[in-house]
Write a protein that holds these residues in place. Structure first.
Motif, PDB file in Angstrom:
ATOM      1  N   UNK A 289     -83.518 -19.944  18.750  1.00 41.80           N
ATOM      2  CA  UNK A 289     -82.582 -20.596  17.824  1.00 41.80           C
ATOM      3  C   UNK A 289     -81.344 -19.724  17.626  1.00 41.80           C
ATOM      4  N   UNK A 290     -81.546 -18.427  17.490  1.00 37.70           N
ATOM      5  CA  UNK A 290     -80.417 -17.510  17.309  1.00 37.70           C
ATOM      6  C   UNK A 290     -79.526 -17.473  18.552  1.00 37.70           C
ATOM      7  N   UNK A 291     -80.151 -17.444  19.725  1.00 39.27           N
ATOM      8  CA  UNK A 291     -79.373 -17.421  20.963  1.00 39.27           C
ATOM      9  C   UNK A 291     -78.603 -18.731  21.135  1.00 39.27           C
ATOM     10  N   UNK A 292     -79.243 -19.860  20.809  1.00 36.32           N
ATOM     11  CA  UNK A 292     -78.563 -21.152  20.885  1.00 36.32           C
ATOM     12  C   UNK A 292     -77.402 -21.208  19.897  1.00 36.32           C
TER      13      UNK A 292
ATOM     14  N   UNK B  88     -78.804 -22.115  10.618  1.00 37.48           N
ATOM     15  CA  UNK B  88     -77.570 -21.704  11.285  1.00 37.48           C
ATOM     16  C   UNK B  88     -77.325 -22.514  12.554  1.00 37.48           C
ATOM     17  N   UNK B  89     -78.391 -22.801  13.299  1.00 33.60           N
ATOM     18  CA  UNK B  89     -78.237 -23.562  14.537  1.00 33.60           C
ATOM     19  C   UNK B  89     -77.714 -24.965  14.255  1.00 33.60           C
ATOM     20  N   UNK B  90     -78.268 -25.634  13.264  1.00 36.55           N
ATOM     21  CA  UNK B  90     -77.815 -26.987  12.941  1.00 36.55           C
ATOM     22  C   UNK B  90     -76.328 -26.987  12.598  1.00 36.55           C
TER      23      UNK B  90
ATOM     24  N   UNK C 155     -83.373 -30.158  23.324  1.00 32.03           N
ATOM     25  CA  UNK C 155     -84.115 -29.057  23.931  1.00 32.03           C
ATOM     26  C   UNK C 155     -84.817 -28.206  22.877  1.00 32.03           C
ATOM     27  N   UNK C 156     -84.165 -27.970  21.755  1.00 31.76           N
ATOM     28  CA  UNK C 156     -84.780 -27.180  20.691  1.00 31.76           C
ATOM     29  C   UNK C 156     -85.949 -27.950  20.065  1.00 31.76           C
ATOM     30  N   UNK C 157     -85.804 -29.257  19.945  1.00 27.28           N
ATOM     31  CA  UNK C 157     -86.906 -30.071  19.435  1.00 27.28           C
ATOM     32  C   UNK C 157     -88.092 -30.021  20.385  1.00 27.28           C
TER      33      UNK C 157
END
Length: 267
Positions: free
Chosen positions: A52-55, A109-111, A138-140
């Motif tokens: 999530x942080x990298x995305x 943060x990602x959202x 992809x995250x889901x």
């Protein structure tokens, strides 16, 4: 596929459901092994937090024009086979309350970062660049798949929901990728995929007249493309030799070919 807000709402719901599994666990249970070799429950959550942080970094670069993700990608290329494992292990070493907070902050943060990507912007990733909606998909998919590993480790059966449509969609869209990472030629024509959703709805992709077809429950297809079950343990039907071959190599996640699960491991 659904719009970005709907996908992000589904991602938040999937993450919250997974959190109900792990948050009540005592710290010592976070060291429990999962079906992913060498990964504990803490590794699984650490991996989700890190990705999530990298995305978020990549989505921010798409808005600002900076190169933080490109630099990370260069680092990853130097140790491609261990990069994700190393990050998961490092995160798993954090105290459980800190890891949980890190995961929560990263999801939020990602959202926000994906919503801020310009309308025509693409987000770089370890595979091809993608639109914000595809990144949310992809995250889901990853959240659901790693959540399945945790559920399997705990002996918990999760009730499937129609959020699986996003997982199935990315499973269909990554058909050619599964061949490419194995250095195999992809079939020349699209397949027909027809699935029964948890709600009973019918989901379909590809031309209706394709002789190469996959049919069955959506949950089984999602378990297949995330390699959380062996094809022999699933109620999927393949019509056509090419469709049957795809069932043995399908892979919805980025990276080198996955090893999958052994037949009969979860009966």
């Amino acid at each position: 596929m659904a719009d970005l807000d709907t996908l992000l709402d589904d991602l938040a719901a999937e993450s919250a459901e997974l959190e109900t599994l792990v948050a009540p666990l005592p710290p010592e249970q976070w060291t429990q092994p999962t079906p992913a070799e060498g990964w504990t429950i803490a590794h699984q959550i650490g991996h989700l937090a890190w990705t999530d942080e990298v995305a978020t970094l990549s989505a921010t670069d798409a808005r600002t024009g900076e190169s933080g993700f490109a630099e990370l990608l260069t680092e990853a290329a130097a140790r491609i086979t261990t990069f994700a494992d190393d990050a998961a292990a490092k995160a798993a070493a954090d105290p459980v309350p800190e890891l949980l907070q890190r995961w929560r902050r990263g999801r939020t943060a990602l959202a926000a970062a994906l919503r801020a990507v310009p309308g025509d912007g693409k987000v770089s990733w370890f595979g091809p660049p993608m639109r914000p909606g595809s990144m949310a998909t992809a995250r889901l998919m990853e959240t659901w798949a790693h959540g399945q590993d945790i559920a399997d480790a705990l002996g918990v059966r999760r009730e499937p929901t129609d959020r699986l449509r996003a997982v199935a969609h990315i499973g269909v869209r990554t058909r050619d990728f599964a061949y490419a990472v194995r250095e195999l030629p992809a079939p020349a024509h699209e397949f027909r995929v027809e699935l029964t959703a948890p709600s009973g709805a019918r989901w379909s992709w590809g031309p209706e007249d394709s002789p190469q077809r996959i049919t069955g429950p959506a949950i089984d297809f999602c378990l297949l493309v995330t390699q959380r079950r062996h094809p022999d343990d699933l109620a999927l039907r393949a019509n056509g030799a090419e469709a049957a071959e795809w069932l043995t190599i399908a892979q919805a996640f980025a990276g080198p070919p996955g090893s999958g699960r052994e037949a009969g491991a979860f009966h």
